[in-house]
Design an enzyme around this catalytic site. Structure first.
Site, PDB file in Angstrom:
ATOM      1  N   GLU A 187      -7.027  -7.242  -0.847  1.00 36.49           N
ATOM      2  CA  GLU A 187      -7.631  -7.126   0.484  1.00 36.49           C
ATOM      3  C   GLU A 187      -9.124  -6.832   0.339  1.00 36.49           C
ATOM      4  OE1 GLU A 187      -5.663  -4.438   3.148  1.00 36.49           O
ATOM      5  OE2 GLU A 187      -3.728  -5.482   2.997  1.00 36.49           O
TER       6      GLU A 187
ATOM      7  N   GLU B  53       0.824  -1.219   0.000  1.00 37.30           N
ATOM      8  CA  GLU B  53       0.000   0.000   0.000  1.00 37.30           C
ATOM      9  C   GLU B  53       0.860   1.272   0.000  1.00 37.30           C
ATOM     10  OE1 GLU B  53      -4.109  -1.268   2.178  1.00 37.30           O
ATOM     11  OE2 GLU B  53      -2.459  -0.773   3.514  1.00 37.30           O
TER      12      GLU B  53
END
Length: 662
Positions: A260, A187
């Site tokens: 995710e 991320e």
């Protein structure tokens, strides 16, 4: 200076580095895995990934296989897992891949159970884990600029990934193992936009021997910053057509991978427990799988932030995370299936790849209860301290202890100095009010990280909580000179966001009294690696001065072992050890009121327990609409079910402005 610091760090690592581990042997026949033009290809055939996340360090090793089997029985075909650098290199050059941290054994166990592995080695993980997985020794003076092209950081991360590659690179699918893909960083698009840094992160993985397909994972708006050439862009958090439009900018035909998908969510101390409805989760899962989107559930099973491993967030204030990482996940904290588990299982079964089968759900042993038991031994907390450090100014935890040990990573520290008490007030203090004013002074600790109990001559004077931006307090001064003690808890390093590099703990700056800096400190490190080292003595009554920061020790007996949940209602704030295992932190404010005690860490017959209590909240605590009063000696019991959703009044919370919602 940077070159000198880098040379010193490299020399220290050379001197203490562990010998190379033997290459891990793959456990099965070789397969091929590739990122095709529009699909993942396993042995040349389209392969839909149905993955579930779990983390080795959050699960007792005795339960790894059961958790993997439960994932397979829910219709998953892969396990995704973060790797926490700080667990495996706790001090520079000192590596641990043994016992509870044997990553290769876990990966091979996944393969033995007929599943694949998605590896997420970071080296930054986030994951609500302390410092996002970075080791705290990176913050020792002068601190390294983590997650950047600081040469000291790149040297440390390259060395770490090389060592990790010795453990896991032989277990890639290209070598007969189960690892299909490896993630580059994590991320990064939410943190920065340095594409040269991301290229360096990618290259370090390749140089460490990871030769399977690589991928990145970012939110939809963050993908432009986080992607890197040579890695498949995957998306986090999207459950609709955003998946196709975002990834489609770089891969017009896919494959599409949601790295995710959130069936649950995380908690913070002092905030309501998070719940995510099962029905909506199942609908989103069905929508994605039916459209050929590969999905990783973050998380399938959360487990527990044992010890002092939980991290923290920071929005407009500091938000430490609790010990439980239940996450409202399909498999709960103790490995038991929930209604959400069966709802997602029904969806997964409708979207199997050719040749896949789903095992029956294994039976689970019942949790046990433990009758209420007492504590008859007590130790002053300071008797558990390690060698004290003398310093003119306060030192951060990371600067305590020798450099090759990496400083103090977690736990507590007591800072002690002598202050001038109140002098004669003179004729001007004729009134009681004026005399009272003359005996008070303003103590300021702007570098407090994160929670402190302040004592003057051994008497509790104040408590300060970083969550409420509390770093100063008025304290009463006795006549003459006095001893000032500041007991500080590291409540967990920030694991996400721009404050990630600003993560030193303890007292990180000057302390002043009425604006004058205090000097001449003695600092007592309290990492509490072994609380049994404290000087315990039997006692049958509460010591004078009321509940202090202290360690309590006792014994409880179980006839047969099983998972249980220790009920900490009525206690204050601290941590618990059973048979030497640190179960984690508790805090009367909730929402977590129990600590998970795995049956694998119990033994039939007597079991030893040690509880640290800082005295916060006293012996009485309002929890769930009732008042708990444990009296003396202190008591505990084990419940068959956890309590993760009960908040209690926070004595340190500032009053709400009028008109605010409760």
């Amino acid at each position: 200076m940077a070159r000198l610091a880098l040379s010193a760090l490299a020399l220290a690592v050379t001197l203490v580095a562990s010998p190379p581990a033997p290459a891990q042997q793959p456990a099965g026949p070789r397969h091929t895995f590739a990122v095709g033009d529009s699909a993942f290809l396993l042995d040349g055939r389209p392969f839909l990934i149905r993955s579930g996340e779990m983390h080795v360090s959050r699960i007792p090793r005795a339960y790894w296989r059961q958790r993997i089997q439960m994932a397979h029985a829910m219709g998953l075909n892969a396990i995704a897992t973060y790797i926490f650098w700080n667990v495996h290199e706790p001090a520079p050059g000192h590596y641990d891949f043994s016992g509870e941290e044997d990553l290769a054994a876990f990966v091979k166990m996944v393969q033995e159970e007929g599943m694949w592995v998605i590896l997420r080695p970071g080296p930054y993980a986030c994951a609500e884990w302390d410092f996002g997985g970075y080791p705290a020794w990176l913050l020792r003076s002068p601190p390294v600029a983590v997650r950047s092209r600081d040469p000291r950081f790149l040297a440390a991360s390259a060395r770490w990934l090389t060592r990790l590659g010795m453990e896991l690179a032989p277990l890639q699918v290209t070598h007969g193992g189960p690892i299909l893909m490896v993630q580059v960083e994590n991320e990064y698009g939410s943190y920065g936009n340095d594409h040269r840094f991301m290229a360096a992160a990618r290259d370090q993985l390749r140089q460490a021997g990871f030769d399977v397909p690589l991928f990145t994972a970012d939110g939809p708006s963050q993908m432009p910053n986080g992607r890197v050439d040579g890695a498949l862009p995957a998306i986090n958090g999207a459950t609709d057509s955003t998946i196709f439009t975002t990834i489609g900018q770089y891969r017009p035909h896919g494959p599409y991978f949601v790295a995710e998908f959130y069936p649950g969510w995380l908690d913070h101390w002092g905030e309501p427990h998070q719940r995510v409805p099962a029905a909506g989760t199942a609908r989103d899962y069905e929508w994605m799988l039916s459209r050929g989107v590969s999905v990783n559930l973050y998380v399938f099973h959360g487990g527990t932030n044992f010890g002092f491993s939980s991290g923290a967030n920071y929005s407009d204030h500091f938000q430490p995370q609790p010990t439980s990482y239940d996450y409202d996940a399909p498999l709960d904290e103790s490995g038991r299936p929930t209604a959400k588990y069966f709802a997602l299982r029904d969806v997964a079964i409708e979207h199997l790849n050719r040749g896949e089968t789903v095992p029956e759900v294994p039976d689970q042993p019942e949790p046990i209860s433990i009758m209420r038991f007492g504590f008859t031994e007590r130790a002053e907390l300071l008797t558990a301290a390690e060698k004290p450090v003398k310093s003119a100014r306060p030192l951060a935890m990371e600067d305590l202890g020798p450099a090759d040990a990496g400083g103090q990573s977690s736990g507590y520290a007591l800072y002690r100095t002598t202050i001038a008490g109140a002098g004669r007030t003179g004729a001007a203090a004729a009134s009681t009010a004026m005399a009272e004013t003359a005996r008070r002074a303003m103590l300021a600790i702007p570098g407090l990280r994160d929670y402190a109990v302040v004592f003057v001559d051994g008497r509790r004077a104040a408590e300060l909580d970083r969550r409420h931006h509390q770093d100063s307090t008025a304290i009463a001064l006795p006549a003459g000179r006095a001893t000032l003690d500041i007991l500080v808890e590291n409540s967990g390093r920030i694991n996400y966001g721009r404050l990630l590099p600003d993560n030193r703990k303890g007292i990180t700056g000057p302390v002043t009294l009425d604006g004058r800096p205090l000097t001449g400190w003695t600092i007592y490190p309290l990492p509490l690696r072994d609380p049994d080292r404290a000087s315990f003595a039997r006692t049958r009554s509460m010591p004078a001065g009321g509940p202090g920061p202290a360690l309590f020790r006792g014994t409880f007996i179980v006839n047969s072992v099983g998972d249980t949940f220790l009920d900490l209602r009525g206690w204050g704030k601290g941590a618990v050890w059973v048979n030497g295992h640190n179960l984690g932190r508790y805090w009367y404010i909730g929402p977590q009121q129990t600590l998970y005690l795995p049956g694998a860490w119990l033994r039939a017959g007597p079991n030893q327990i040690v509880v640290l209590d800082l005295g916060a909240g006293g012996l009485r605590s309002e929890v769930g609409g009732r008042t708990a009063d444990l009296g003396w000696p202190r008591q505990l019991q084990g419940l068959k079910s956890p309590i993760l959703d009960q908040l209690a009044p926070d004595r340190l919370a500032p009053p709400r402005p009028r008109g605010d919602a409760p």
